[in-house]
Design a protein around this motif. Structure first.
Motif, PDB file in Angstrom:
ATOM      1  N   GLU A   1     -12.422   9.218  -3.684  1.00 40.30           N
ATOM      2  CA  GLU A   1     -12.367   7.770  -3.517  1.00 40.30           C
ATOM      3  C   GLU A   1     -11.247   7.465  -2.535  1.00 40.30           C
ATOM      4  OE1 GLU A   1     -12.044   5.822  -7.298  1.00 40.30           O
ATOM      5  OE2 GLU A   1     -14.207   5.845  -7.587  1.00 40.30           O
ATOM      6  N   HIS A   2     -11.555   7.561  -1.259  1.00 41.16           N
ATOM      7  CA  HIS A   2     -10.539   7.415  -0.227  1.00 41.16           C
ATOM      8  C   HIS A   2     -10.157   5.944  -0.054  1.00 41.16           C
ATOM      9  CE1 HIS A   2     -13.560   5.813   2.538  1.00 41.16           C
ATOM     10  NE2 HIS A   2     -14.367   6.757   2.076  1.00 41.16           N
ATOM     11  N   PHE A   3      -9.057   5.758   0.624  1.00 41.56           N
ATOM     12  CA  PHE A   3      -8.559   4.413   0.916  1.00 41.56           C
ATOM     13  C   PHE A   3      -9.498   3.709   1.893  1.00 41.56           C
ATOM     14  CE2 PHE A   3      -6.142   1.651   3.787  1.00 41.56           C
ATOM     15  CZ  PHE A   3      -5.576   0.764   2.886  1.00 41.56           C
TER      16      PHE A   3
ATOM     17  N   ASN B   1       5.796   6.147   9.986  1.00 40.67           N
ATOM     18  CA  ASN B   1       5.948   6.978   8.783  1.00 40.67           C
ATOM     19  C   ASN B   1       4.856   8.042   8.752  1.00 40.67           C
ATOM     20  OD1 ASN B   1       8.023   5.183   7.088  1.00 40.67           O
ATOM     21  ND2 ASN B   1       6.483   3.815   7.964  1.00 40.67           N
ATOM     22  N   PRO B   2       4.916   9.020   9.636  1.00 39.22           N
ATOM     23  CA  PRO B   2       3.842  10.030   9.731  1.00 39.22           C
ATOM     24  C   PRO B   2       3.647  10.828   8.448  1.00 39.22           C
ATOM     25  CG  PRO B   2       5.788  10.683  11.020  1.00 39.22           C
ATOM     26  CD  PRO B   2       6.000   9.266  10.616  1.00 39.22           C
ATOM     27  N   SER B   3       4.660  10.889   7.603  1.00 43.18           N
ATOM     28  CA  SER B   3       4.514  11.649   6.356  1.00 43.18           C
ATOM     29  C   SER B   3       3.508  11.012   5.410  1.00 43.18           C
ATOM     30  CB  SER B   3       5.872  11.765   5.652  1.00 43.18           C
ATOM     31  OG  SER B   3       6.374  10.484   5.299  1.00 43.18           O
ATOM     32  N   MET B   4       3.135   9.747   5.649  1.00 40.25           N
ATOM     33  CA  MET B   4       2.194   9.049   4.775  1.00 40.25           C
ATOM     34  C   MET B   4       0.737   9.294   5.156  1.00 40.25           C
ATOM     35  SD  MET B   4       3.985   7.485   2.514  1.00 40.25           S
ATOM     36  CE  MET B   4       2.775   6.362   1.829  1.00 40.25           C
TER      37      MET B   4
ATOM     38  N   TYR C   1       2.260   6.308  -7.128  1.00 43.22           N
ATOM     39  CA  TYR C   1       1.151   6.968  -7.826  1.00 43.22           C
ATOM     40  C   TYR C   1       0.577   8.175  -7.089  1.00 43.22           C
ATOM     41  CZ  TYR C   1       1.086   2.613 -10.516  1.00 43.22           C
ATOM     42  OH  TYR C   1       1.428   1.530 -11.295  1.00 43.22           O
ATOM     43  N   GLY C   2       0.912   8.346  -5.808  1.00 43.16           N
ATOM     44  CA  GLY C   2       0.261   9.410  -5.055  1.00 43.16           C
ATOM     45  C   GLY C   2      -1.234   9.171  -4.996  1.00 43.16           C
ATOM     46  N   ASN C   3      -2.007  10.226  -5.218  1.00 42.61           N
ATOM     47  CA  ASN C   3      -3.463  10.102  -5.215  1.00 42.61           C
ATOM     48  C   ASN C   3      -4.040   9.970  -6.621  1.00 42.61           C
ATOM     49  OD1 ASN C   3      -4.053  10.191  -2.414  1.00 42.61           O
ATOM     50  ND2 ASN C   3      -3.683  12.415  -2.399  1.00 42.61           N
ATOM     51  N   THR C   4      -3.182   9.715  -7.624  1.00 44.88           N
ATOM     52  CA  THR C   4      -3.687   9.627  -9.000  1.00 44.88           C
ATOM     53  C   THR C   4      -4.433   8.332  -9.262  1.00 44.88           C
ATOM     54  OG1 THR C   4      -1.598   8.677  -9.791  1.00 44.88           O
ATOM     55  CG2 THR C   4      -1.806  11.088  -9.825  1.00 44.88           C
ATOM     56  N   LYS C   5      -4.177   7.273  -8.483  1.00 47.49           N
ATOM     57  CA  LYS C   5      -4.897   6.000  -8.635  1.00 47.49           C
ATOM     58  C   LYS C   5      -5.463   5.601  -7.282  1.00 47.49           C
ATOM     59  CE  LYS C   5      -2.393   4.166 -12.626  1.00 47.49           C
ATOM     60  NZ  LYS C   5      -3.549   4.340 -13.520  1.00 47.49           N
TER      61      LYS C   5
ATOM     62  N   VAL D   1       0.843  -1.208   0.000  1.00 47.61           N
ATOM     63  CA  VAL D   1       0.000   0.000   0.000  1.00 47.61           C
ATOM     64  C   VAL D   1       0.873   1.251   0.000  1.00 47.61           C
ATOM     65  CG1 VAL D   1      -1.592   1.372   1.401  1.00 47.61           C
ATOM     66  CG2 VAL D   1      -2.029  -1.060   1.050  1.00 47.61           C
ATOM     67  N   PHE D   2       1.873   1.278   0.870  1.00 43.77           N
ATOM     68  CA  PHE D   2       2.780   2.431   0.914  1.00 43.77           C
ATOM     69  C   PHE D   2       3.545   2.576  -0.394  1.00 43.77           C
ATOM     70  CE2 PHE D   2       3.471   3.542   5.664  1.00 43.77           C
ATOM     71  CZ  PHE D   2       2.101   3.457   5.878  1.00 43.77           C
ATOM     72  N   ASP D   3       3.996   1.464  -0.954  1.00 42.22           N
ATOM     73  CA  ASP D   3       4.699   1.514  -2.245  1.00 42.22           C
ATOM     74  C   ASP D   3       3.793   2.085  -3.337  1.00 42.22           C
ATOM     75  OD1 ASP D   3       6.910   0.447  -1.064  1.00 42.22           O
ATOM     76  OD2 ASP D   3       6.613  -1.591  -1.810  1.00 42.22           O
TER      77      ASP D   3
END
Length: 582
Positions: free
Chosen positions: A82-84, A69-72, A39-43, A32-34
């Motif tokens: 379309e959130h995770f 990894n708080p930056s994520m 892709y960021g939020n593009t997909k 998921v992090f990878d």
């Protein structure tokens, strides 16, 4: 994109207890992090599980990794379109994402047994739940499992949902259906046969049932100018159409995917063919002629080699080629592409580990073996068998203690105001370089990075939480006062200054390793002399009471475990085979 099985044989399903696969959950969140790094939020992205407990395990792992990894955190806020999400197969219906990751959870347990209990999939209608779960992805679906489809040995009485799962996993693994000819010849099949004969009579080369599974094209017209590609795909309402259970599968989804792969599609209806055949045939020929008149890329593509049966060897090679294409960014669904071709495939070579030579260039000679000339051969053997490739070693073969100089975590601001995840990552890096390391020594190393001369109450509180996160993450293993890095060997290291050769800061395993080195080189040794030589091996110039007691305790523990023995004459040695035989 497409479909891919991520096989995780090293993970274990905790059957009968938590009913989860924690290592699989960890692998899912890593992927998921990878995904978001790439892709960021593009997909858009979602995760599906087979049961509620695996769903909860993934959510807990996500919470842990977000602390590390708080930056994520920005990718997991619910204010996006379309959130995770992480849902189970009972609650995922109605949700679609560009990419879906599916965690099976069930699988081989710690004893290597694979139960056939897959929760709701075994129940009546389990195949429908499975279908919902596995059709949530628009572009790509990743399946995480610690077993393969071929590992499921089912009989004819197995639930239909379980048999569907087996076939799906086999297809996800090797992209080959277990039955190449899924449909017998029927009256409906005669319709496709009639269209096939009509087109071949008009000089076109036609391939039947191109592709796999529910997205197979009934008839494909080969481009006469570029024989390696298909000009037109023809969909009939024969067996392939009738086996699609719902209209959405029949029309929108199937057509959307095939067109996305580059197919030009033409629909033929059996009723039209038999009632108004001449008109239908004219429209079909006109469609083909229109496509022939269009400009196409001027390139030569080798002809498609059509094989009705694939051997196991070819299937294996094909799976390896697909994995290779995925690594190179080639779409995984090329087997359905109109430019598909079968060629000789070569297995993908395994990635070779890259060794780091920077640390080895900085090696400095030491006098560790000068004190014991007879140790040189034993130390060299230890270097070859136990020392990692990137371990800095002295000329005599005994490793010098390497202090972590850079944790990779930016140092700024007040220590107690830092995200605990950053402190945890810094701690894990120190343990990776210096482990096994004493708890207090780790705290000292981390506070030194932030320029602190002492560890107060707040610093100790943050460090405790950070180390706990590292342990929960599985990268750090804590045994009493010492911290070890996951799967890292324990290597005997010489201390020449920082840190000092204080026995209470050296792990029992490392002291035991030093005892073995001495005994391998000198054979039987008086206990008092063995203690002194172990201390000198670590770099201590003087051996006093606390150090003597520490080493003596380790030696006595080794005697109790049967690793070494103390003879009646007070000599300590290995329990050697020749003595047992005598």
């Amino acid at each position: 994109m497409g479909l891919k099985l991520i096989h995780l044989p090293e993970t274990v399903y905790d059957r009968g207890k938590t009913a989860t696969n924690r290592a699989e959950a960890k692998a899912v969140i890593k992927e998921v992090f990878d995904h978001y790094h790439k892709y960021g939020n593009t997909k858009s992205l979602g995760v599906g599980t087979f049961n509620v407990r695996q769903q909860q395990a993934i959510l807990e792992e996500l919470e842990l990794q977000l602390k590390l990894n708080p930056s994520m955190e920005k990718y997991f806020k619910g204010n996006q379109g379309e959130h995770f999400f992480v849902k189970n197969l009972e609650t995922i219906q109605g949700d679609e994402r560009d990419v879906i990751m599916v965690s099976v959870g069930y699988g081989f347990d710690a004893e290597g047994r694979l139960s056939h209990n897959f929760g709701p999939v075994n129940q009546d209608g389990g195949e429908r739940r499975l279908n919902v779960l596995l059709t949530r992805a628009r572009e790509k679906c990743l399946i995480f499992s610690n077993f393969r489809g071929k590992d499921l040995h089912l009989n004819s009485t197995a639930p239909f949902g379980l048999r569907a799962l087996k076939e799906f996993l086999e297809y996800a693994d090797d992209k080959i259906l277990s039955h190449q000819e899924q449909f017998p010849n029927t009256a409906d099949d005669a319709f496709e046969g009639a269209v096939y004969e009509f087109l071949t009579e008009h000089g076109y080369e036609i391939h039947r049932r191109v592709g796999c599974a529910g997205f197979r094209v009934d008839l494909a017209v080969v481009d006469p100018e570029y024989p390696g590609r298909y000009l037109l795909g023809i969909s009939c309402d024969g067996p392939m159409y009738q086996t699609s259970r719902v209209a959405r599968d029949r029309d929108r989804l199937r057509q959307q995917i095939l067109k996305g792969l580059g197919w030009n599609l033409h629909r033929l209806w059996a009723t039209d063919w038999y009632r108004n055949r001449v008109e239908v045939q004219k429209r079909l020929l006109a469609t083909i002629e229109e496509l022939l008149q269009e400009e196409r890329a001027d390139e030569v593509i080798p002809p498609v080699e059509v094989e009705t049966v694939l051997t196991e060897e070819v299937s294996s090679d094909l799976a390896e080629e697909i994995d290779s294409q995925l690594e190179e960014g080639v779409p995984e669904t090329d087997s359905l592409s109109p430019t598909n071709e079968i060629t000789d495939l070569n297995p993908v070579e395994s990635e070779k580990s890259v060794t780091t030579s920077d640390q080895q260039d900085e090696e400095k000679p030491t006098s560790s073996s000068a004190d014991f000339p007879e140790l040189e051969e034993v130390l060299e053997l230890q270097k070859e068998t136990s020392t990692p490739e990137n371990e800095d070693t002295s000329e005599g073969g005994l490793s010098e203690y390497m202090v972590c100089e850079d944790t990779g975590v930016p140092v700024s601001g007040e220590f107690h105001n830092q995200p605990v995840g950053d402190i945890a990552r810094a701690a894990m890096k120190v343990v990776e370089v210096e482990g096994p390391i004493h708890y207090d020594e780790l705290v000292k190393r981390i506070r030194t990075f932030w320029g602190l001369s002492r560890a107060g109450r707040r610093v100790k509180s943050v460090m405790k939480e950070a180390i706990t996160l590292g342990v929960m993450d599985g990268q750090i293993i804590q045994k009493g006062e010492f911290l070890y890095y996951k799967d890292a060997p324990v290597v005997v290291r010489r201390r020449t200054g920082n840190p000092p050769a204080k026995m209470d800061l050296i792990s029992p395993e490392e002291i035991a390793g030093a005892v073995r080195i001495i005994l391998e080189s000198q054979y039987a040794t008086q206990k008092d002399e063995l203690i002194k030589e172990v201390s000198r091996l670590f770099g201590a110039k003087v051996t006093r009471g606390p150090a003597i007691n520490r080493i003596k305790g380790v030696i006595e523990d080794m005697i109790q475990k049967g690793e070494i023995e103390e003879r009646p004459d007070g000599m300590v040695d290995f329990i050697r085979e020749e003595m047992i035989q005598n």
